[in-house]
Design an enzyme around this catalytic site. Structure first.
Site, short mmCIF file in Angstrom:
data_model
loop_
_atom_site.label_atom_id
_atom_site.label_comp_id
_atom_site.label_asym_id
_atom_site.label_seq_id
_atom_site.Cartn_x
_atom_site.Cartn_y
_atom_site.Cartn_z
N CYS A 40 0.07 3.82 2.67
CA CYS A 40 0.52 3.32 3.98
C CYS A 40 1.99 3.65 4.20
O CYS A 40 2.39 4.06 5.30
CB CYS A 40 0.34 1.80 4.07
SG CYS A 40 -1.37 1.23 3.95
N CYS A 53 0.83 -1.21 0.00
CA CYS A 53 0.00 0.00 0.00
C CYS A 53 0.86 1.26 0.00
O CYS A 53 1.52 1.57 0.99
CB CYS A 53 -0.92 -0.05 1.22
SG CYS A 53 -1.78 1.48 1.59
#
Length: 188
Positions: free
Chosen positions: A33, A30
């Site tokens: 993230c 991600c």
């Protein structure tokens, strides 16, 4: 610190009774993230131990992600007294993350209500109950004052104090549910 299902109860739930614990639900693949992670780490570091940060890899810990309703990542959930008290989803700039963390480091909702009652001198018995850590007794006393009070402004102020205590207990707590209904009945 990375946590999983086996250590979550100790490292998050129990630890959050001592200080706020922020959980970063993330995944290696991600991109947002990976952007948010360093921001969270820096902002937590600047708060010198007032808040703890743990990470949960949603790919490895799908059960935890499901238990806490994580449907998009990065998802950040703050725990206090064993419950989620604040959260956000998505990468955020340092200022937003800082404000989020600052909201966790101040006094708890119950402590704020106790301070307000002490400062104003009103609802002394409810303030004493809060000082003893008896939030349910404080709610009972505040509700009795709401019912007995004829001044609309004071009734609303007492109701706002009760709502702050609901925040302390958490929306799913049975005490919150019971007193929220009783407060609504008393007001309307």
């Amino acid at each position: 610190m990375d946590v999983g299902t086996e250590t979550f109860e100790h490292d998050v739930i129990e630890r959050s009774r001592e200080r706020p614990v922020v959980v970063d639900f993330w995944a290696e693949w991600c991109g947002p993230c990976r952007m948010l992670g360093p921001v969270l780490e820096r902002e937590v570091e600047t708060r010198a131990g007032e808040v703890e940060l743990v990470k949960v890899d949603v790919d490895a810990e799908q059960e935890l992600a499901a238990r806490y309703g994580v449907s998009g990542i990065p998802a950040v959930k703050a725990f206090r007294n064993g419950r989620v008290v604040a959260e956000f989803v998505g990468a955020q700039p340092p200022q937003v993350v800082g404000s989020f963390l600052d909201g966790l480091t101040g006094p708890s909702p119950a402590a704020r209500v106790a301070a307000e009652l002490e400062e104003s001198g009103e609802a002394a018995e409810a303030a004493a109950a809060l000082a003893d850590g008896d939030v349910e007794r404080a709610l009972e006393l505040l509700l009795a004052e709401v019912v007995a009070e004829s001044d609309r402004g004071r009734r609303e102020r007492l109701a706002q104090l009760m709502v702050a205590l609901f925040e302390e207990l958490g929306h799913e707590d049975p005490v919150t549910t019971s007193y929220r209904r009783r407060l609504a009945t008393a007001l309307y």
